[in-house]
Write a protein that holds these residues in place. Structure first.
Motif, PDB file in Angstrom:
ATOM      1  N   LEU A 140       0.822  -1.210   0.000  1.00 44.55           N
ATOM      2  CA  LEU A 140       0.000   0.000   0.000  1.00 44.55           C
ATOM      3  C   LEU A 140       0.857   1.262   0.000  1.00 44.55           C
ATOM      4  O   LEU A 140       0.449   2.287  -0.552  1.00 44.55           O
ATOM      5  CB  LEU A 140      -0.943  -0.011   1.202  1.00 44.55           C
ATOM      6  N   ALA A 141       2.054   1.187   0.584  1.00 46.38           N
ATOM      7  CA  ALA A 141       2.972   2.329   0.509  1.00 46.38           C
ATOM      8  C   ALA A 141       3.307   2.654  -0.935  1.00 46.38           C
ATOM      9  O   ALA A 141       3.504   3.824  -1.307  1.00 46.38           O
ATOM     10  CB  ALA A 141       4.244   2.030   1.302  1.00 46.38           C
ATOM     11  N   HIS A 142       3.377   1.625  -1.782  1.00 43.73           N
ATOM     12  CA  HIS A 142       3.699   1.815  -3.195  1.00 43.73           C
ATOM     13  C   HIS A 142       2.577   2.508  -3.966  1.00 43.73           C
ATOM     14  O   HIS A 142       2.823   3.002  -5.074  1.00 43.73           O
ATOM     15  CB  HIS A 142       3.937   0.456  -3.869  1.00 43.73           C
ATOM     16  N   MET A 143       1.363   2.511  -3.458  1.00 44.04           N
ATOM     17  CA  MET A 143       0.266   3.133  -4.209  1.00 44.04           C
ATOM     18  C   MET A 143       0.591   4.588  -4.540  1.00 44.04           C
ATOM     19  O   MET A 143       0.151   5.128  -5.546  1.00 44.04           O
ATOM     20  CB  MET A 143      -1.038   3.051  -3.411  1.00 44.04           C
ATOM     21  N   TRP A 144       1.369   5.196  -3.676  1.00 44.89           N
ATOM     22  CA  TRP A 144       1.846   6.565  -3.918  1.00 44.89           C
ATOM     23  C   TRP A 144       3.292   6.551  -4.422  1.00 44.89           C
ATOM     24  O   TRP A 144       3.576   7.021  -5.508  1.00 44.89           O
ATOM     25  CB  TRP A 144       1.761   7.394  -2.620  1.00 44.89           C
ATOM     26  N   PHE A 145       4.160   5.996  -3.602  1.00 49.19           N
ATOM     27  CA  PHE A 145       5.589   6.021  -3.924  1.00 49.19           C
ATOM     28  C   PHE A 145       5.927   4.806  -4.788  1.00 49.19           C
ATOM     29  O   PHE A 145       6.132   3.703  -4.290  1.00 49.19           O
ATOM     30  CB  PHE A 145       6.417   5.991  -2.635  1.00 49.19           C
ATOM     31  N   GLY A 146       5.929   5.019  -6.093  1.00 49.96           N
ATOM     32  CA  GLY A 146       6.165   3.935  -7.040  1.00 49.96           C
ATOM     33  C   GLY A 146       5.093   3.900  -8.104  1.00 49.96           C
ATOM     34  O   GLY A 146       5.395   3.784  -9.292  1.00 49.96           O
ATOM     35  N   ASN A 147       3.838   4.045  -7.682  1.00 48.73           N
ATOM     36  CA  ASN A 147       2.728   3.998  -8.639  1.00 48.73           C
ATOM     37  C   ASN A 147       2.296   5.386  -9.083  1.00 48.73           C
ATOM     38  O   ASN A 147       2.259   5.694 -10.273  1.00 48.73           O
ATOM     39  CB  ASN A 147       1.544   3.249  -8.027  1.00 48.73           C
ATOM     40  N   LEU A 148       1.969   6.231  -8.120  1.00 52.36           N
ATOM     41  CA  LEU A 148       1.602   7.613  -8.453  1.00 52.36           C
ATOM     42  C   LEU A 148       2.807   8.347  -9.046  1.00 52.36           C
ATOM     43  O   LEU A 148       2.705   9.018 -10.068  1.00 52.36           O
ATOM     44  CB  LEU A 148       1.101   8.332  -7.199  1.00 52.36           C
ATOM     45  N   VAL A 149       3.929   8.214  -8.389  1.00 55.16           N
ATOM     46  CA  VAL A 149       5.195   8.762  -8.888  1.00 55.16           C
ATOM     47  C   VAL A 149       6.149   7.584  -9.079  1.00 55.16           C
ATOM     48  O   VAL A 149       6.398   6.822  -8.151  1.00 55.16           O
ATOM     49  CB  VAL A 149       5.805   9.782  -7.909  1.00 55.16           C
ATOM     50  N   THR A 150       6.666   7.439 -10.296  1.00 59.19           N
ATOM     51  CA  THR A 150       7.433   6.254 -10.666  1.00 59.19           C
ATOM     52  C   THR A 150       8.837   6.655 -11.101  1.00 59.19           C
ATOM     53  O   THR A 150       9.004   7.635 -11.841  1.00 59.19           O
ATOM     54  CB  THR A 150       6.726   5.516 -11.829  1.00 59.19           C
ATOM     55  N   LEU A 151       9.811   5.897 -10.629  1.00 61.35           N
ATOM     56  CA  LEU A 151      11.178   6.148 -11.076  1.00 61.35           C
ATOM     57  C   LEU A 151      11.309   5.853 -12.573  1.00 61.35           C
ATOM     58  O   LEU A 151      10.698   4.921 -13.081  1.00 61.35           O
ATOM     59  CB  LEU A 151      12.161   5.299 -10.289  1.00 61.35           C
ATOM     60  N   ARG A 152      12.126   6.640 -13.242  1.00 61.52           N
ATOM     61  CA  ARG A 152      12.197   6.582 -14.704  1.00 61.52           C
ATOM     62  C   ARG A 152      12.725   5.250 -15.213  1.00 61.52           C
ATOM     63  O   ARG A 152      12.279   4.744 -16.243  1.00 61.52           O
ATOM     64  CB  ARG A 152      13.084   7.724 -15.211  1.00 61.52           C
ATOM     65  N   TRP A 153      13.713   4.684 -14.510  1.00 62.29           N
ATOM     66  CA  TRP A 153      14.317   3.445 -15.009  1.00 62.29           C
ATOM     67  C   TRP A 153      14.697   2.567 -13.824  1.00 62.29           C
ATOM     68  O   TRP A 153      14.776   3.003 -12.679  1.00 62.29           O
ATOM     69  CB  TRP A 153      15.517   3.744 -15.911  1.00 62.29           C
ATOM     70  N   TRP A 154      14.972   1.302 -14.123  1.00 59.83           N
ATOM     71  CA  TRP A 154      15.170   0.296 -13.089  1.00 59.83           C
ATOM     72  C   TRP A 154      16.455   0.488 -12.296  1.00 59.83           C
ATOM     73  O   TRP A 154      16.622  -0.127 -11.239  1.00 59.83           O
ATOM     74  CB  TRP A 154      15.149  -1.091 -13.720  1.00 59.83           C
ATOM     75  N   ASN A 155      17.370   1.314 -12.779  1.00 58.75           N
ATOM     76  CA  ASN A 155      18.589   1.563 -11.998  1.00 58.75           C
ATOM     77  C   ASN A 155      18.275   2.247 -10.674  1.00 58.75           C
ATOM     78  O   ASN A 155      19.063   2.172  -9.731  1.00 58.75           O
ATOM     79  CB  ASN A 155      19.584   2.401 -12.805  1.00 58.75           C
ATOM     80  N   ASP A 156      17.139   2.908 -10.583  1.00 57.32           N
ATOM     81  CA  ASP A 156      16.736   3.571  -9.342  1.00 57.32           C
ATOM     82  C   ASP A 156      15.708   2.763  -8.556  1.00 57.32           C
ATOM     83  O   ASP A 156      15.006   3.304  -7.689  1.00 57.32           O
ATOM     84  CB  ASP A 156      16.171   4.965  -9.637  1.00 57.32           C
ATOM     85  N   LEU A 157      15.606   1.470  -8.855  1.00 57.43           N
ATOM     86  CA  LEU A 157      14.646   0.618  -8.144  1.00 57.43           C
ATOM     87  C   LEU A 157      14.837   0.698  -6.636  1.00 57.43           C
ATOM     88  O   LEU A 157      13.888   0.618  -5.861  1.00 57.43           O
ATOM     89  CB  LEU A 157      14.802  -0.835  -8.603  1.00 57.43           C
ATOM     90  N   TRP A 158      16.094   0.864  -6.200  1.00 57.99           N
ATOM     91  CA  TRP A 158      16.377   0.881  -4.759  1.00 57.99           C
ATOM     92  C   TRP A 158      15.530   1.909  -4.020  1.00 57.99           C
ATOM     93  O   TRP A 158      15.102   1.671  -2.885  1.00 57.99           O
ATOM     94  CB  TRP A 158      17.860   1.171  -4.513  1.00 57.99           C
ATOM     95  N   LEU A 159      15.286   3.069  -4.652  1.00 58.48           N
ATOM     96  CA  LEU A 159      14.530   4.105  -3.965  1.00 58.48           C
ATOM     97  C   LEU A 159      13.070   3.683  -3.825  1.00 58.48           C
ATOM     98  O   LEU A 159      12.448   3.879  -2.780  1.00 58.48           O
ATOM     99  CB  LEU A 159      14.638   5.434  -4.712  1.00 58.48           C
ATOM    100  N   ASN A 160      12.534   3.070  -4.864  1.00 60.02           N
ATOM    101  CA  ASN A 160      11.156   2.587  -4.825  1.00 60.02           C
ATOM    102  C   ASN A 160      10.977   1.529  -3.742  1.00 60.02           C
ATOM    103  O   ASN A 160      10.139   1.643  -2.848  1.00 60.02           O
ATOM    104  CB  ASN A 160      10.787   2.025  -6.202  1.00 60.02           C
TER     105      ASN A 160
END
Length: 965
Positions: free
Chosen positions: A386-406
């Motif tokens: 559910l945390a991802h509903m905002w951080f990751g889904n609403l706002v998404t990192l441009r590429w998978w190299n930044d997956l760590w932040l998501n």
């Protein structure tokens, strides 16, 4: 955007229109497919370039200079929205295959003139139109050029369309495809899950699009930055229910290909990435609630819902969503929240927007049969997703190299969500154990890697899968928690809210978050940090590893150095910061909290940290920072004296820290003798708290792994027996001879530790207790007398000390279990037997999905490898069958790297190291996919194990012998 509203407006025309559209679409698709199939058969059935039987009218040789040879999309086209229609068949066709058919229209804008359309497509059989695999039309006044050639590129998973002329910059076009794919049981893309209910096998069509599997379902621009709106229609049998990201807005019956089916239309999604799409067609039922006018539903097998296994998830979902709305200062942007428990699912859960999918063990909780650990897992995973509903889904990192932040961010704030839902659990202690201390072990290797890397370093699907690692999740969580600590949570939350509201429905890079946090700092009067958020965090994200901070309390001198488990290992990766960090240090002097100190260089001095013989100092209060701590010998001795005389003067978390740091500093030779580490465990006979005990057991587990095949093990058992016996007696007393559940949440965990370790080391009465409970269950299978919290421990030990009869009973109970968490406990426990032929048979079962589900195969092999008898059997099994295992699980699975780590965990001899290297050499042609880094780390760990055993075996044996007599 006109097409977005087209479907929703046409719902008003009635069910007949919708059914007619679906009928025409599917009939056309089926006729086209049959023609294509006949064409293939007539030409000898040659496979296309993608190896799926798809015909390729033109083949083009791969040359490195062509845009279709690159794994990243060119960026010349940007999707606006998709219309996707899918029809999964839940019964096999004449060839015994489960299939799905469908069509997709993607409306895209031409950002830059190009005569190529490059779109992802994998393992789909596409219908041809005039010899090409798609139809292209212009929208508005822009005419579409004709398609000259079309072909597939297997390596980069593209469908390529060569056009007769260029698309016009700024113009909009639509690309239409029809396709057929296999609804396989591979747990990827649109796939098949099966379960048995009332003796009837039922099939579920479900999906897992992350990271690169949407292209396996329909042709799409399958990159996270390629956000679009999705209009979804699912065609399914009338006795099933269809779900997708959006709310169902229409459902109509229609006759298609002679079958009476239902056509379900969903509201358009928000603008989102392809990896968040989800489709499910099933026989599931649901329970629901309306929380602040938001529809919340929990879906699962009928029996699971009837047994009230979904009630807990339903009860906690609304409050956690509400908590995150307040925390993010942003409303939940969707009209509903569906959560679905799937019998077959590779990951633990997936944050599909509005339709979150879970393993059954991560969503279902039986109030009578499930354990406290099961309950904690359910709420923790729900909070994470559910945390991802905002951080990751609403706002998404441009590429998978930044997956760590998501993933790192969600892994941090999940604990905040659980604290809100279960405030009495004190989840902060578990964060240290489950995230920080766990990832220290990986990040201390020379083969570790930074949190953030350049985009060009992550290209292939296997490289993307490798990003889903302990580093991304747990180190990411640890450094974000540290950031929140030194900024303070209110400042952190304000910057986060600004970030989410600014970039809603768009993409970012990780530095965008730093910008908004910096703004929050600058807008907070009196806020003082030694440098910008960017400069501080770059030290933690752009270079691998972490520091060990050493304090000399005689002078107050602080130094930092890169902590490496093997100090002789060579770090190939250069660091622009010379492995120096900006370290925020909270500290305590003789029990009194002091002002935070920043260590900004290799060394500095804080005279306040000088200590007399009557004073002691603990750095990193409650482990708020991501670093280890070492002290001068005098302070170590003072801390050991405090532990032995008044251990409660030091906080619970810092007691765990002292133990964990000492053991790892000794392994890294920063502390020259292992005896100091062992001395930190002497006070444990007086310790009753879970966190220090768990930290000690995890570190002593390394000694068990290294020595349980040597003469040291007897002395180790005798010492552990001496330390654990008081804890065992403590829980026997407070539970009234094991008849009650301990009152505290962490006490319940520590009771498990007490019984498990006591039985392993031969504490009197422990094994008889376990055998009696298990025998009582065997005599009356309908009534299990074992307390849910103790089941995993009891099952494992009873099977380990039992024979064939105990194992076969567990197997029967496993097969008949209707509660996923109970089945999981039994599955792991059966790996505890000491009978080799049973273990070998069990390993063979992992190759048969009718016995062990595919989602559980690799973890079952790991469980066998944890058994001292099973380790060589599991290692030989993996080596002999690597080609098959890799084919089934290795191309993109998150679990394959854990398998390599698990089977290599005990390797500690030169012969075993050579075997590991030979395994690598022998399978170069097969590959290791997302386990590539795990294999390198296994080799590095084995080398370190060999050195450590050679240097410490005699010393440890002598110390244990002295202390256990």
């Amino acid at each position: 955007m006109g097409k977005v509203y087209y479907i929703s407006k046409n719902v008003g025309f009635g069910l007949l229109v919708l059914a007619g559209i679906a009928l025409v679409t599917i009939i056309a698709l089926s006729i086209a497919y049959d023609k294509e199939k006949a064409k293939n058969q007539g030409s000898g059935g040659d496979e296309g370039a993608d190896g799926t039987g798809t015909p390729s009218p033109t083949t083009t040789p791969l040359t490195p200079e062509q845009p279709w040879d690159r794994y990243r999309l060119p960026g010349s086209l940007a999707p606006v929205f998709y219309d996707v229609t899918l029809w999964p068949r839940l019964t096999p066709d004449a060839n015994g295959l489960y299939v799905f058919t469908g069509n997709s229209t993607v409306v895209f804008r031409c950002v830059k003139e190009t005569d190529l359309i490059i779109i992802h497509s994998r393992q789909l059989n596409l219908t041809t139109f005039g010899g090409h695999h798609a139809r292209l039309r212009g929208r508005g006044r822009a005419p579409a050029p004709s398609i000259q050639r079309s072909w597939f590129v297997a390596k980069t998973e593209y469908l390529v369309l060569q056009l007769s002329s260029s698309l016009a910059g700024g113009a909009t076009y639509e690309l239409y495809t029809e396709f057929r794919g296999e609804l396989a049981d591979d747990l990827e893309g649109f796939y098949r899950s099966e379960y048995s209910e009332d003796g009837v096998t039922k099939v579920v069509a479900t999906s897992q699009m992350q990271a690169t599997y949407a292209r396996k379902t329909f042709p799409c621009f399958d990159e996270p930055a390629m956000k679009a709106v999705f209009n979804v229609i699912l065609i399914h049998s009338r006795d099933t229910v269809a779900l997708s990201n959006g709310m169902e807005i229409d459902s109509a019956d229609a006759v298609i290909e002679g079958a009476l089916v239902r056509v379900t239309t969903f509201e358009p999604t928000k603008r989102m990435s392809t990896y968040l799409l989800a489709f499910i067609v099933s026989y599931f039922v649901s329970i629901q609630s309306n929380h602040n006018n938001l529809l919340i539903r929990i879906w699962a097998r009928k029996k699971a819902i009837d047994d009230r296994q979904g009630d807990y998830a339903l009860n906690v979902t609304g409050p956690i969503l509400q908590f995150f709305e307040r925390y993010y200062n942003a409303a939940y942007p969707l009209s509903k929240s569906d959560q679905v428990a799937l019998p077959d699912f590779d990951a633990g859960a997936m944050e599909n927007w509005g339709l979150v999918t879970y393993r059954e063990t991560a969503l279902l909780y039986d109030p009578i049969l499930s354990s406290t650990g099961n309950k904690e897992r359910v709420i923790t995973v729900i909070s994470h997703e559910l945390a991802h509903m905002w951080f990751g889904n609403l706002v998404t990192l441009r590429w998978w190299n930044d997956l760590w932040l998501n993933e790192g961010f969600a892994s941090y704030v999940e604990y905040l969500g659980v604290d809100h839902g279960e405030p009495g659990w004190n989840m902060g202690d578990r964060f240290i154990l489950y995230e920080v201390q766990k990832v220290f072990a990986v990040d201390a290797l020379a083969s570790s890697h930074p949190l953030s890397c350049r985009e060009e370093e992550v290209n292939t699907p296997a490289e993307i899968s490798e990003m889903f690692s302990t580093i991304s999740y747990s180190k990411g969580a640890a450094v974000i928690k540290m950031l929140s600590e030194f900024l303070t949570e209110p400042v952190f939350a304000r910057g986060l809210s600004s970030y989410l509201n600014t970039f809603a429905f768009n993409n970012t890079v990780y530095t965008d978050l730093w910008d908004h946090l910096q703004q929050a700092v600058e807008n907070t009067p009196g806020m003082n940090i030694p440098d910008t958020v960017h400069n501080i965090m770059n030290r933690w994200t752009l270079q691998m590893g972490f520091p060990v901070v050493t304090l000399d309390t005689r002078t107050g001198t602080l130094t930092q150095q890169h902590f490496l488990l093997d100090p002789e290992s060579v770090v190939d990766r250069a660091s622009q910061f010379n492995y120096t960090w900006f370290v925020p240090i909270k500290w305590v002097k003789t029990g009194v909290e002091q002002q935070q100190h920043w260590l900004l260089h290799k060394s500095d001095t804080n005279v306040l940290m000088k200590a007399t013989a009557a004073e002691w100092v603990v750095l990193n209060t409650n482990m708020s920072g991501y670093f280890r701590v070492n002290y001068d010998p005098s302070n170590w001795n003072r801390l050991l004296r405090v532990l032995s005389t008044n251990h409660k003067a030091i906080s619970v978390i810092n007691r765990a820290q002292i133990i964990d740091d000492a053991f790892n500093l000794a392994r890294a030779k920063i502390i020259r003798s292992s005896t100091l580490a062992l001395r930190t465990t002497k006070y444990l006979s007086n310790e009753r708290e879970y966190t220090p005990w768990e930290a000690a057991i995890r570190n002593l587990d390394y000694y068990i792994l290294m020595f349980d095949r040597t003469e040291v093990y007897g002395a180790l058992q005798a010492y552990l027996k001496k330390q654990i016996q008081p804890l065992f007696e403590h829980f026997k007393n407070i539970t009234d001879n094991w008849s009650k559940i301990p009152p505290g949440h962490t006490d319940q965990y520590n009771q498990i530790n007490a019984i498990g370790l006591a039985c392993n080391v031969g504490v009197e009465g422990c094994m008889d207790l376990i055998k009696r409970w298990y025998r009582q269950w065997m005599e009356n299978p309908a009534h299990n007398p074992i307390a849910p919290n103790l089941k995993s421990t009891v099952y494992c030990r009873a099977i380990a000390f039992g024979g064939v009869e105990e194992w076969e009973f567990a197997w029967r109970m496993f097969k008949y279990s209707t509660l996923a968490s109970e089945a999981s406990r039994l599955r792991e426990a059966m790996a505890c037997t000491k009978i080799p032929w049973l273990l070998n048979r069990y390993l063979e079962y992992t190759l048969d999905p009718t016995k062990i589900r595919k989602q559980d195969a690799t973890s079952t092999i790991q469980s066998v490898a944890l058994n001292v008898v099973g380790m060589p059997l599991a290692w030989n099994f993996v080596r002999a069958r690597w080609s098959y295992i890799f084919q089934q699980y290795g191309t993109g699975s998150f679990s394959i790297s854990s398998l390599v780590t698990g089977v290599a965990k005990r390797l500690s001899t030169e012969f075993e190291l050579q075997e590991l290297k030979k395994f690598k050499e022998d399978n170069v042609h097969v590959g290791f996919g997302s386990a590539t880094l795990a294999l390198e780390q296994a080799i590095e760990k084995t080398r370190a194990n060999i050195k450590w055993v050679a240097e410490n075996k005699a010393l440890v044996l002598q110390w244990l012998t002295d202390e256990s007599t």
